[in-house]
Design a protein around this motif. Structure first.
Motif, PDB file in Angstrom:
ATOM      1  N   ASN A 235     -71.384  25.133  67.870  1.00  0.00           N
ATOM      2  CA  ASN A 235     -70.582  24.320  66.965  1.00  0.00           C
ATOM      3  C   ASN A 235     -69.983  23.121  67.677  1.00  0.00           C
ATOM      4  O   ASN A 235     -69.916  22.018  67.128  1.00  0.00           O
ATOM      5  N   VAL A 236     -69.534  23.330  68.916  1.00  0.00           N
ATOM      6  CA  VAL A 236     -68.956  22.223  69.683  1.00  0.00           C
ATOM      7  C   VAL A 236     -69.998  21.134  69.923  1.00  0.00           C
ATOM      8  O   VAL A 236     -69.715  19.935  69.784  1.00  0.00           O
ATOM      9  N   VAL A 237     -71.209  21.531  70.275  1.00  0.00           N
ATOM     10  CA  VAL A 237     -72.269  20.551  70.523  1.00  0.00           C
ATOM     11  C   VAL A 237     -72.585  19.783  69.242  1.00  0.00           C
ATOM     12  O   VAL A 237     -72.788  18.552  69.280  1.00  0.00           O
ATOM     13  N   GLN A 238     -72.626  20.456  68.104  1.00  0.00           N
ATOM     14  CA  GLN A 238     -72.884  19.749  66.843  1.00  0.00           C
ATOM     15  C   GLN A 238     -71.769  18.763  66.535  1.00  0.00           C
ATOM     16  O   GLN A 238     -72.027  17.645  66.067  1.00  0.00           O
ATOM     17  N   TRP A 239     -70.526  19.189  66.768  1.00  0.00           N
ATOM     18  CA  TRP A 239     -69.415  18.254  66.560  1.00  0.00           C
ATOM     19  C   TRP A 239     -69.547  17.047  67.486  1.00  0.00           C
ATOM     20  O   TRP A 239     -69.326  15.905  67.070  1.00  0.00           O
ATOM     21  N   ALA A 240     -69.894  17.274  68.749  1.00  0.00           N
ATOM     22  CA  ALA A 240     -70.019  16.172  69.700  1.00  0.00           C
ATOM     23  C   ALA A 240     -71.102  15.193  69.266  1.00  0.00           C
ATOM     24  O   ALA A 240     -70.944  13.969  69.397  1.00  0.00           O
ATOM     25  N   HIS A 241     -72.209  15.723  68.759  1.00  0.00           N
ATOM     26  CA  HIS A 241     -73.289  14.846  68.276  1.00  0.00           C
ATOM     27  C   HIS A 241     -72.806  14.013  67.093  1.00  0.00           C
ATOM     28  O   HIS A 241     -73.058  12.796  67.028  1.00  0.00           O
ATOM     29  N   TRP A 242     -72.116  14.645  66.156  1.00  0.00           N
ATOM     30  CA  TRP A 242     -71.579  13.934  64.985  1.00  0.00           C
ATOM     31  C   TRP A 242     -70.584  12.863  65.420  1.00  0.00           C
ATOM     32  O   TRP A 242     -70.604  11.732  64.917  1.00  0.00           O
ATOM     33  N   GLY A 251     -64.380   6.373  69.507  1.00  0.00           N
ATOM     34  CA  GLY A 251     -64.408   5.803  70.848  1.00  0.00           C
ATOM     35  C   GLY A 251     -64.573   6.827  71.953  1.00  0.00           C
ATOM     36  O   GLY A 251     -64.067   6.631  73.069  1.00  0.00           O
ATOM     37  N   LEU A 252     -65.314   7.900  71.686  1.00  0.00           N
ATOM     38  CA  LEU A 252     -65.449   8.969  72.675  1.00  0.00           C
ATOM     39  C   LEU A 252     -66.807   8.996  73.360  1.00  0.00           C
ATOM     40  O   LEU A 252     -67.038   9.833  74.240  1.00  0.00           O
ATOM     41  N   GLY A 253     -67.707   8.100  73.000  1.00  0.00           N
ATOM     42  CA  GLY A 253     -69.027   8.090  73.619  1.00  0.00           C
ATOM     43  C   GLY A 253     -70.111   7.956  72.574  1.00  0.00           C
ATOM     44  O   GLY A 253     -69.902   8.240  71.386  1.00  0.00           O
ATOM     45  N   ARG A 254     -71.290   7.508  73.054  1.00  0.00           N
ATOM     46  CA  ARG A 254     -72.386   7.231  72.125  1.00  0.00           C
ATOM     47  C   ARG A 254     -73.455   8.316  72.108  1.00  0.00           C
ATOM     48  O   ARG A 254     -74.453   8.203  71.422  1.00  0.00           O
ATOM     49  N   ASP A 255     -73.276   9.368  72.898  1.00  0.00           N
ATOM     50  CA  ASP A 255     -74.134  10.545  72.778  1.00  0.00           C
ATOM     51  C   ASP A 255     -73.282  11.773  73.064  1.00  0.00           C
ATOM     52  O   ASP A 255     -72.141  11.662  73.547  1.00  0.00           O
ATOM     53  N   GLU A 256     -73.824  12.953  72.767  1.00  0.00           N
ATOM     54  CA  GLU A 256     -73.001  14.164  72.861  1.00  0.00           C
ATOM     55  C   GLU A 256     -72.528  14.433  74.288  1.00  0.00           C
ATOM     56  O   GLU A 256     -71.421  14.945  74.501  1.00  0.00           O
ATOM     57  N   ARG A 257     -73.333  14.075  75.282  1.00  0.00           N
ATOM     58  CA  ARG A 257     -72.913  14.301  76.660  1.00  0.00           C
ATOM     59  C   ARG A 257     -71.694  13.460  77.000  1.00  0.00           C
ATOM     60  O   ARG A 257     -70.769  13.920  77.684  1.00  0.00           O
ATOM     61  N   GLN A 258     -71.683  12.215  76.543  1.00  0.00           N
ATOM     62  CA  GLN A 258     -70.527  11.361  76.807  1.00  0.00           C
ATOM     63  C   GLN A 258     -69.285  11.893  76.104  1.00  0.00           C
ATOM     64  O   GLN A 258     -68.189  11.890  76.679  1.00  0.00           O
ATOM     65  N   VAL A 259     -69.447  12.391  74.876  1.00  0.00           N
ATOM     66  CA  VAL A 259     -68.307  12.935  74.146  1.00  0.00           C
ATOM     67  C   VAL A 259     -67.748  14.150  74.875  1.00  0.00           C
ATOM     68  O   VAL A 259     -66.526  14.276  75.074  1.00  0.00           O
ATOM     69  N   LEU A 260     -68.615  15.054  75.288  1.00  0.00           N
ATOM     70  CA  LEU A 260     -68.151  16.248  75.993  1.00  0.00           C
ATOM     71  C   LEU A 260     -67.551  15.902  77.351  1.00  0.00           C
ATOM     72  O   LEU A 260     -66.632  16.583  77.821  1.00  0.00           O
ATOM     73  N   ALA A 261     -68.042  14.829  77.970  1.00  0.00           N
ATOM     74  CA  ALA A 261     -67.439  14.376  79.223  1.00  0.00           C
ATOM     75  C   ALA A 261     -66.011  13.901  78.988  1.00  0.00           C
ATOM     76  O   ALA A 261     -65.112  14.139  79.820  1.00  0.00           O
ATOM     77  N   ARG A 262     -65.763  13.237  77.867  1.00  0.00           N
ATOM     78  CA  ARG A 262     -64.397  12.813  77.538  1.00  0.00           C
ATOM     79  C   ARG A 262     -63.510  14.025  77.286  1.00  0.00           C
ATOM     80  O   ARG A 262     -62.323  14.038  77.648  1.00  0.00           O
ATOM     81  N   VAL A 263     -64.063  15.041  76.633  1.00  0.00           N
ATOM     82  CA  VAL A 263     -63.306  16.279  76.434  1.00  0.00           C
ATOM     83  C   VAL A 263     -62.879  16.850  77.783  1.00  0.00           C
ATOM     84  O   VAL A 263     -61.726  17.261  77.969  1.00  0.00           O
ATOM     85  N   GLU A 264     -63.801  16.852  78.744  1.00  0.00           N
ATOM     86  CA  GLU A 264     -63.475  17.395  80.064  1.00  0.00           C
ATOM     87  C   GLU A 264     -62.499  16.496  80.821  1.00  0.00           C
ATOM     88  O   GLU A 264     -61.728  16.981  81.657  1.00  0.00           O
ATOM     89  N   GLU A 265     -62.501  15.198  80.522  1.00  0.00           N
ATOM     90  CA  GLU A 265     -61.480  14.326  81.111  1.00  0.00           C
ATOM     91  C   GLU A 265     -60.093  14.741  80.622  1.00  0.00           C
ATOM     92  O   GLU A 265     -59.126  14.747  81.397  1.00  0.00           O
ATOM     93  N   VAL A 266     -59.986  15.068  79.336  1.00  0.00           N
ATOM     94  CA  VAL A 266     -58.712  15.547  78.802  1.00  0.00           C
ATOM     95  C   VAL A 266     -58.303  16.838  79.490  1.00  0.00           C
ATOM     96  O   VAL A 266     -57.139  17.028  79.859  1.00  0.00           O
ATOM     97  N   VAL A 267     -59.264  17.736  79.672  1.00  0.00           N
ATOM     98  CA  VAL A 267     -58.985  18.995  80.376  1.00  0.00           C
ATOM     99  C   VAL A 267     -58.385  18.713  81.751  1.00  0.00           C
ATOM    100  O   VAL A 267     -57.367  19.302  82.140  1.00  0.00           O
ATOM    101  N   ALA A 268     -59.010  17.813  82.488  1.00  0.00           N
ATOM    102  CA  ALA A 268     -58.531  17.500  83.844  1.00  0.00           C
ATOM    103  C   ALA A 268     -57.132  16.895  83.816  1.00  0.00           C
ATOM    104  O   ALA A 268     -56.289  17.207  84.679  1.00  0.00           O
ATOM    105  N   ARG A 269     -56.856  16.035  82.842  1.00  0.00           N
ATOM    106  CA  ARG A 269     -55.539  15.411  82.763  1.00  0.00           C
ATOM    107  C   ARG A 269     -54.468  16.436  82.389  1.00  0.00           C
ATOM    108  O   ARG A 269     -53.362  16.424  82.932  1.00  0.00           O
ATOM    109  N   LEU A 270     -54.778  17.324  81.451  1.00  0.00           N
ATOM    110  CA  LEU A 270     -53.805  18.339  81.049  1.00  0.00           C
ATOM    111  C   LEU A 270     -53.483  19.279  82.205  1.00  0.00           C
ATOM    112  O   LEU A 270     -52.343  19.735  82.343  1.00  0.00           O
ATOM    113  N   GLU A 271     -54.473  19.569  83.019  1.00  0.00           N
ATOM    114  CA  GLU A 271     -54.241  20.491  84.131  1.00  0.00           C
ATOM    115  C   GLU A 271     -53.290  19.917  85.172  1.00  0.00           C
ATOM    116  O   GLU A 271     -52.706  20.667  85.961  1.00  0.00           O
TER     117      GLU A 271
END
Length: 486
Positions: A235-242, A251-271
């Motif tokens: 489900n997460v991958v489908q959301w990222a593609h959408w 503004g999170l990226g133009r493919d699912e990998r870029q979107v998920l990379a932004r998600v992981e940037e948030v993870v790193a900042r929150l930590e």
């Protein structure tokens, strides 16, 4: 070990019960409801021994002239959803199904108003963490060891007799007490497994059956847990593609990998914040749960975009506000209190690894591959690693031999019961499969207000008309109406 097969005449006293029904008006929209209790053996190999009480409800068929029989229903759990059992029948009240069936609800053994199976509460000591470090693994295992000991103390000698096969036997006693040659059945999640087991054990006693949100008949309970991580990630991958197709909006990226990379940037900042592990855990949970609900995809995109902003993510209070509605599954019970212990008893019907390194290996993999939606919880040690009882008999080999073709209903994005499980169950039993497409729905028929599913299942239960062997219908939640970028 004694065989769990009981000669039919040994149960004649139970089958001959004459229940006394009392009547009241339902407070959940189900109209007039009758209530009663019956008795069943705690141990079917020793029917002369201890007895359990099973609580029942009945909504009589609205059109007696067309009455077909009884329709039993069992919800998820495993082992019942904490008292919903008897009330589940009300979901079909005032529907076409109610016209032709007496709707029978019951609390499966161990749950609700039936004889309860207790467990002592043990409060976890390990911090709740969606990506626990290796240093936390031993504490997580010890929490589960203590949980199993609490189940042993609270459950006593009853615990080995709270099983799916015994619930199926109880259903057959219910059928007999009500004077029916056969029963029809609707089961959800774990309840769907109960229905498949009943049909395998008593094929001549099952008429029409609907299995909604199925477990996989080929998987152990540990495998069921593990595959939830994959289901959520899909489900997460489908959301990222959408979201990538709408980069202009989010503004999170133009493919699912870029979107998920932004998600992981948030993870790193929150930590990096003072309470980073807690906030990161809430965020991981939010990504998994909101990606499952298609109607929340834009909300999730906006959440990630706001948290990806350095100013917002650098403010712990702002992050807490954005994640305030996300739960953590942390129990609120106090040490030593009693709770229902059926979940642990049922999931321990299968053997679990007793080598903790197996769980530690899987936790390392899951915190990397499936961090969202608390995927690591599916991999960490469960009470089965410390099982304190031996099941009375092995699980049922699921088969259909002697009862009619039925229906399986399965959403392709179900985060709890993997879509592959529904496909496998339909293929194993030769049932027709209704796929709820592009959907994270779970327990659909008459519970989520899906008119197409309801119509197909009603037609089968009432008239016996099956839909095509494979058919797809839309889910109850739709993707946001936001056009993709040009």
């Amino acid at each position: 070990m004694r065989s769990a097969t009981t000669p039919p005449d040994a149960l004649s006293e139970f089958r001959a019960q004459q229940p006394r029904w009392t009547t009241n008006t339902s407070d959940d929209g189900g109209g007039t409801v009758e209530h009663t209790t019956i008795e069943v053996p705690a141990d079917y190999t020793r029917p002369e021994g201890e007895r359990l009480t099973i609580a029942l409800t009945r909504h009589r068929a609205a059109d007696p002239g067309r009455r077909r029989g009884i329709l039993l229903s069992v919800n998820g759990g495993p082992g019942g959803d904490w008292g919903r059992g008897r009330k589940l029948a009300a979901a079909y009240a005032d529907t076409p199904v109610h016209e032709v069936y007496d709707l029978i609800g019951f609390d499966p053994r161990g749950t609700g108003a039936s004889t309860p199976l207790h467990a002592e509460v043990t409060v976890p000591r390990a911090p709740f963490d969606s990506r626990p470090p290796d240093s936390a693994f031993d504490a997580l295992a010890e929490d589960m060891r203590q949980r199993e000991l609490g189940c042993e103390r609270g459950g006593g000698t009853l615990r080995p007799h709270i099983s799916t096969r015994n619930t199926a036997r109880d259903m057959d006693i219910i059928r007999s007490v009500l004077g029916e040659e056969r029963l029809s059945f609707v089961g959800y999640a774990y309840g769907a497994y109960v229905g498949a087991v009943f049909g395998s054990m008593f094929p001549e006693r099952l008429d029409r059956s609907v299995l909604d949100s199925c477990v996989n008949p080929d998987w152990t309970w540990r495998e069921q847990f593990l595959w939830q991580g994959d289901a959520v990630q899909r489900n997460v991958v489908q959301w990222a593609h959408w979201t990538a197709d709408r980069h202009g909006r989010f503004g999170l990226g133009r493919d699912e990998r870029q979107v998920l990379a932004r998600v992981e940037e948030v993870v790193a900042r929150l930590e990096k914040l003072d309470d980073g592990p807690q906030l990161r855990t809430l965020f991981d949970g939010a990504v998994g749960t909101r990606a499952t609900d298609r109607s929340l995809w834009a909300d999730l995109g906006g959440l990630v975009a706001r948290l990806a902003d350095a100013g917002t993510a650098g403010d712990a209070e702002a992050a807490r506000g954005l994640l305030a509605e996300q739960g953590t599954w942390r129990p609120q019970d106090n040490e030593g209190e009693l709770r229902t212990g059926v979940l642990e008893a049922i999931t321990l019907e299968h053997a679990w690894p007793d080598d903790l390194e197996v769980y530690y290996r899987d936790m390392r993999e899951f915190r990397t591959r499936f961090p969202y939606g608390y995927g690591v919880l599916r991999a960490q040690p469960w009470v089965g690693a410390f099982r304190t009882f031996t099941p009375a008999e092995p699980p049922t080999a699921i088969a259909r031999d002697g009862y009619p073709v039925g229906l399986v209903v399965q959403a392709d994005g179900d985060p709890l019961d993997h879509y592959a499980g529904g496909v496998a169950m339909a293929e194993r039993l030769g049932h027709h499969l209704i796929t709820v497409a592009d959907s994270g729905d779970h327990e659909v028929y008459r519970l989520l207000g899906n008119p197409e599913v309801d119509a197909l299942v009603d037609r089968y239960l009432v008239d016996g008309t099956l839909p095509p062997s494979r058919v797809s219908v839309p889910g109850t939640t739709q993707r946001p109406d936001i056009p993709a970028d040009d």
